[in-house]
Scaffold this motif. Structure first.
Motif, PDB file in Angstrom:
ATOM      1  N   ALA A   1      36.157 -33.504   0.247  1.00 35.74           N
ATOM      2  CA  ALA A   1      36.384 -31.862   0.282  1.00 35.74           C
ATOM      3  C   ALA A   1      36.725 -31.448  -0.888  1.00 35.74           C
ATOM      4  O   ALA A   1      36.206 -30.350  -1.372  1.00 35.74           O
TER       5      ALA A   1
ATOM      6  N   ILE B   1      36.693 -27.639   3.758  1.00 32.05           N
ATOM      7  CA  ILE B   1      36.090 -26.924   2.908  1.00 32.05           C
ATOM      8  C   ILE B   1      36.362 -25.396   3.337  1.00 32.05           C
ATOM      9  O   ILE B   1      36.605 -24.598   2.472  1.00 32.05           O
TER      10      ILE B   1
ATOM     11  N   SER C   1      30.201 -22.511   0.756  1.00 34.52           N
ATOM     12  CA  SER C   1      30.401 -24.043   0.396  1.00 34.52           C
ATOM     13  C   SER C   1      30.289 -24.906   1.563  1.00 34.52           C
ATOM     14  O   SER C   1      29.769 -25.774   1.375  1.00 34.52           O
TER      15      SER C   1
ATOM     16  N   GLU D   1      34.193 -19.905   0.803  1.00 33.93           N
ATOM     17  CA  GLU D   1      34.672 -21.012   1.557  1.00 33.93           C
ATOM     18  C   GLU D   1      33.447 -21.335   2.271  1.00 33.93           C
ATOM     19  O   GLU D   1      33.036 -22.444   2.743  1.00 33.93           O
TER      20      GLU D   1
ATOM     21  N   HIS E   1      39.904 -24.312   2.829  1.00 33.79           N
ATOM     22  CA  HIS E   1      40.830 -24.612   1.646  1.00 33.79           C
ATOM     23  C   HIS E   1      41.538 -23.555   0.934  1.00 33.79           C
ATOM     24  O   HIS E   1      42.601 -23.749   0.469  1.00 33.79           O
TER      25      HIS E   1
ATOM     26  N   HIS F   1      34.447 -28.256  -2.539  1.00 35.57           N
ATOM     27  CA  HIS F   1      35.140 -27.147  -1.867  1.00 35.57           C
ATOM     28  C   HIS F   1      34.968 -25.743  -2.538  1.00 35.57           C
ATOM     29  O   HIS F   1      34.834 -24.710  -2.074  1.00 35.57           O
TER      30      HIS F   1
END
Length: 186
Positions: free
Chosen positions: A63, A121, A92, A89, A124, A67
């Motif tokens: 991760a 991810i 990703s 996010e 995050h 990320h």
């Protein structure tokens, strides 16, 4: 961690290259106070180093590495004064799906970890947006083990940057971990 970074650098050199060219600042000579290290790859390497030093699991390592891979696609300059990575996010996480499958195929992670890594991810930045420990605990009451992984990723992301702007992160994470332990006991 080293093995994952080396593997990613060879197999996904194009994404690494994009991250090296994607800057947190809006123009040459400008400095983003939240990311003095400037480019996305340098930030990712700092995040990965923190993860390695903390001895976090392979799930958190993957991760940490992935990320921010969507930042180059999400990068926008707002009002000619700052850079914004709207939706990075989600981008990703989408980009990470085939990469994680390749990691499984190459024996670097287990297939059953893919969903947790993708959710890490995707979330995050979640803890940075929260003010209430109680709200977070209620949301993750039945998933405290996942919350602990999210706290670890958040710690790596927070420490893995150069900034002079104080973050609420360290105290917030400490309170969250204390509550997680308390909830497990009860």
């Amino acid at each position: 961690m080293h093995q994952l970074i080396e593997w990613f650098s060879k197999k996904y050199a194009n994404i690494k290259w994009d991250m090296q060219r994607c800057h947190h600042s809006f123009a040459k000579g400008e400095v983003n106070p939240y990311h003095i290290e400037d480019d996305c790859w340098s930030h990712t390497m700092l995040v990965c180093k923190v993860c390695e030093l903390k001895g976090y699991s392979r799930v958190v390592q993957a991760a940490c590495l992935l990320h921010d891979i969507g930042k180059p696609k999400a990068r926008e300059i707002k009002y000619k004064t700052y850079v914004y990575f709207k939706g990075h996010e989600e981008i990703s996480a989408q980009m990470a799906k085939p990469i994680l499958q390749d990691m499984v195929n190459d024996g670097l992670i287990k297939a059953y970890d893919i969903d947790r890594i993708l959710e890490l991810i995707l979330k995050h930045g979640y803890l940075q947006k929260k003010e209430s420990v109680d709200e977070v605990i209620v949301e993750f009451k039945d998933r405290l083990d996942f919350l602990k992984l999210l706290i670890e990723l958040n710690e790596c992301d927070d420490i893995g940057r150069f900034t002079n702007i104080l973050s609420k992160g360290k105290e917030f994470r400490k309170k969250l971990l204390e509550r997680c332990e308390k909830e497990k006991i009860n």
